[in-house]
Design a protein around this motif. Sequence first.
Motif, PDB file in Angstrom:
ATOM      1  N   MET A   1      -1.689  -4.228  -9.665  1.00  0.00           N
ATOM      2  CA  MET A   1      -1.809  -4.698  -8.301  1.00  0.00           C
ATOM      3  C   MET A   1      -1.901  -3.515  -7.326  1.00  0.00           C
ATOM      4  SD  MET A   1      -1.918  -7.459  -6.567  1.00  0.00           S
ATOM      5  CE  MET A   1      -1.618  -8.169  -5.007  1.00  0.00           C
ATOM      6  N   LEU A   2      -1.145  -2.458  -7.597  1.00  0.00           N
ATOM      7  CA  LEU A   2      -1.207  -1.285  -6.720  1.00  0.00           C
ATOM      8  C   LEU A   2      -2.606  -0.690  -6.704  1.00  0.00           C
ATOM      9  CD1 LEU A   2       2.132   0.581  -7.489  1.00  0.00           C
ATOM     10  CD2 LEU A   2       1.466  -0.486  -5.352  1.00  0.00           C
ATOM     11  N   HIS A   3      -3.183  -0.565  -7.885  1.00  0.00           N
ATOM     12  CA  HIS A   3      -4.513   0.032  -7.982  1.00  0.00           C
ATOM     13  C   HIS A   3      -5.534  -0.790  -7.198  1.00  0.00           C
ATOM     14  CE1 HIS A   3      -7.869   2.223  -9.656  1.00  0.00           C
ATOM     15  NE2 HIS A   3      -8.422   1.071 -10.007  1.00  0.00           N
ATOM     16  N   PHE A   4      -5.480  -2.106  -7.353  1.00  0.00           N
ATOM     17  CA  PHE A   4      -6.415  -2.983  -6.655  1.00  0.00           C
ATOM     18  C   PHE A   4      -6.253  -2.867  -5.142  1.00  0.00           C
ATOM     19  CE2 PHE A   4      -7.176  -7.094  -4.587  1.00  0.00           C
ATOM     20  CZ  PHE A   4      -8.548  -7.209  -4.808  1.00  0.00           C
ATOM     21  N   LEU A  19      -0.683  -1.104   4.549  1.00  0.00           N
ATOM     22  CA  LEU A  19       0.730  -1.463   4.695  1.00  0.00           C
ATOM     23  C   LEU A  19       1.193  -2.316   3.518  1.00  0.00           C
ATOM     24  CD1 LEU A  19       0.810  -2.210   8.522  1.00  0.00           C
ATOM     25  CD2 LEU A  19       1.684  -0.178   7.338  1.00  0.00           C
ATOM     26  N   LEU A  20       0.349  -3.201   3.035  1.00  0.00           N
ATOM     27  CA  LEU A  20       0.670  -3.983   1.848  1.00  0.00           C
ATOM     28  C   LEU A  20       0.848  -3.054   0.651  1.00  0.00           C
ATOM     29  CD1 LEU A  20       1.003  -6.597   0.251  1.00  0.00           C
ATOM     30  CD2 LEU A  20      -1.501  -6.682   0.047  1.00  0.00           C
ATOM     31  N   PHE A  21      -0.050  -2.084   0.499  1.00  0.00           N
ATOM     32  CA  PHE A  21       0.046  -1.114  -0.594  1.00  0.00           C
ATOM     33  C   PHE A  21       1.386  -0.380  -0.544  1.00  0.00           C
ATOM     34  CE2 PHE A  21      -0.373   3.331  -1.876  1.00  0.00           C
ATOM     35  CZ  PHE A  21      -0.653   3.165  -3.223  1.00  0.00           C
ATOM     36  N   LYS A  22       1.777   0.088   0.636  1.00  0.00           N
ATOM     37  CA  LYS A  22       3.034   0.825   0.771  1.00  0.00           C
ATOM     38  C   LYS A  22       4.231  -0.066   0.446  1.00  0.00           C
ATOM     39  CE  LYS A  22       3.275   4.569   1.663  1.00  0.00           C
ATOM     40  NZ  LYS A  22       3.255   5.705   0.730  1.00  0.00           N
ATOM     41  N   GLU A  23       4.176  -1.328   0.837  1.00  0.00           N
ATOM     42  CA  GLU A  23       5.268  -2.254   0.528  1.00  0.00           C
ATOM     43  C   GLU A  23       5.365  -2.492  -0.976  1.00  0.00           C
ATOM     44  OE1 GLU A  23       8.534  -4.378   1.551  1.00  0.00           O
ATOM     45  OE2 GLU A  23       7.274  -3.261   2.945  1.00  0.00           O
ATOM     46  N   LEU A  24       4.230  -2.689  -1.621  1.00  0.00           N
ATOM     47  CA  LEU A  24       4.215  -2.884  -3.066  1.00  0.00           C
ATOM     48  C   LEU A  24       4.694  -1.629  -3.786  1.00  0.00           C
ATOM     49  CD1 LEU A  24       0.814  -4.747  -3.471  1.00  0.00           C
ATOM     50  CD2 LEU A  24       3.099  -5.719  -3.776  1.00  0.00           C
ATOM     51  N   GLU A  25       4.284  -0.471  -3.286  1.00  0.00           N
ATOM     52  CA  GLU A  25       4.684   0.798  -3.883  1.00  0.00           C
ATOM     53  C   GLU A  25       6.206   0.972  -3.788  1.00  0.00           C
ATOM     54  OE1 GLU A  25       2.643   5.085  -3.653  1.00  0.00           O
ATOM     55  OE2 GLU A  25       3.525   4.434  -1.756  1.00  0.00           O
ATOM     56  N   LYS A  26       6.767   0.603  -2.650  1.00  0.00           N
ATOM     57  CA  LYS A  26       8.212   0.724  -2.458  1.00  0.00           C
ATOM     58  C   LYS A  26       8.957  -0.200  -3.423  1.00  0.00           C
ATOM     59  CE  LYS A  26       9.692  -0.726   1.467  1.00  0.00           C
ATOM     60  NZ  LYS A  26      10.193  -0.989   2.818  1.00  0.00           N
ATOM     61  N   ASP A  27       8.419  -1.389  -3.652  1.00  0.00           N
ATOM     62  CA  ASP A  27       9.054  -2.334  -4.571  1.00  0.00           C
ATOM     63  C   ASP A  27       9.032  -1.843  -6.005  1.00  0.00           C
ATOM     64  OD1 ASP A  27       9.611  -3.994  -2.474  1.00  0.00           O
ATOM     65  OD2 ASP A  27       7.955  -5.382  -2.876  1.00  0.00           O
ATOM     66  N   HIS A  28       8.081  -0.981  -6.359  1.00  0.00           N
ATOM     67  CA  HIS A  28       7.969  -0.486  -7.725  1.00  0.00           C
ATOM     68  C   HIS A  28       8.817   0.753  -7.990  1.00  0.00           C
ATOM     69  CE1 HIS A  28       4.624  -3.249  -8.025  1.00  0.00           C
ATOM     70  NE2 HIS A  28       4.697  -3.089  -9.331  1.00  0.00           N
ATOM     71  N   GLU A  29       9.334   1.381  -6.937  1.00  0.00           N
ATOM     72  CA  GLU A  29      10.161   2.575  -7.113  1.00  0.00           C
ATOM     73  C   GLU A  29      11.540   2.179  -7.625  1.00  0.00           C
ATOM     74  OE1 GLU A  29      10.418   4.648  -3.408  1.00  0.00           O
ATOM     75  OE2 GLU A  29       8.303   5.145  -3.404  1.00  0.00           O
ATOM     76  N   PRO A  30      12.066   2.930  -8.586  1.00  0.00           N
ATOM     77  CA  PRO A  30      13.422   2.619  -9.044  1.00  0.00           C
ATOM     78  C   PRO A  30      14.430   2.929  -7.940  1.00  0.00           C
ATOM     79  CG  PRO A  30      12.639   4.628 -10.062  1.00  0.00           C
ATOM     80  CD  PRO A  30      11.493   4.049  -9.271  1.00  0.00           C
ATOM     81  N   ARG A  31      15.400   2.111  -7.801  1.00  0.00           N
ATOM     82  CA  ARG A  31      16.438   2.320  -6.787  1.00  0.00           C
ATOM     83  C   ARG A  31      17.422   3.345  -7.336  1.00  0.00           C
ATOM     84  NH1 ARG A  31      15.359  -1.858  -2.767  1.00  0.00           N
ATOM     85  NH2 ARG A  31      14.047  -3.281  -3.872  1.00  0.00           N
ATOM     86  N   THR A  32      17.609   4.426  -6.632  1.00  0.00           N
ATOM     87  CA  THR A  32      18.437   5.525  -7.130  1.00  0.00           C
ATOM     88  C   THR A  32      19.889   5.097  -7.305  1.00  0.00           C
ATOM     89  OG1 THR A  32      18.691   6.370  -4.882  1.00  0.00           O
ATOM     90  CG2 THR A  32      16.976   7.358  -6.235  1.00  0.00           C
TER      91      THR A  32
END
Length: 47
Positions: A1-4, A19-32
């Motif tokens: 989905m990120l790539h698309f 902005l949608l891309f950045k939101e999706l990217e943030k959701d995929h980052e592991p929470r430290t």
Amino acid sequence: MLHFTWKVFSETGNIDTYLLFKELEKDHEPRTEEFSEELAEIDSPIS
């Protein structure tokens, strides 16, 4: 989905898509915090 989403943004320049891309990217980052807790749990000796 990120790539698309990135592909659509790069072809259209639509800021909403970015902005949608950045939101999706943030959701995929592991929470430290969660990751640190998991590591502490793994490292602790079995009682």
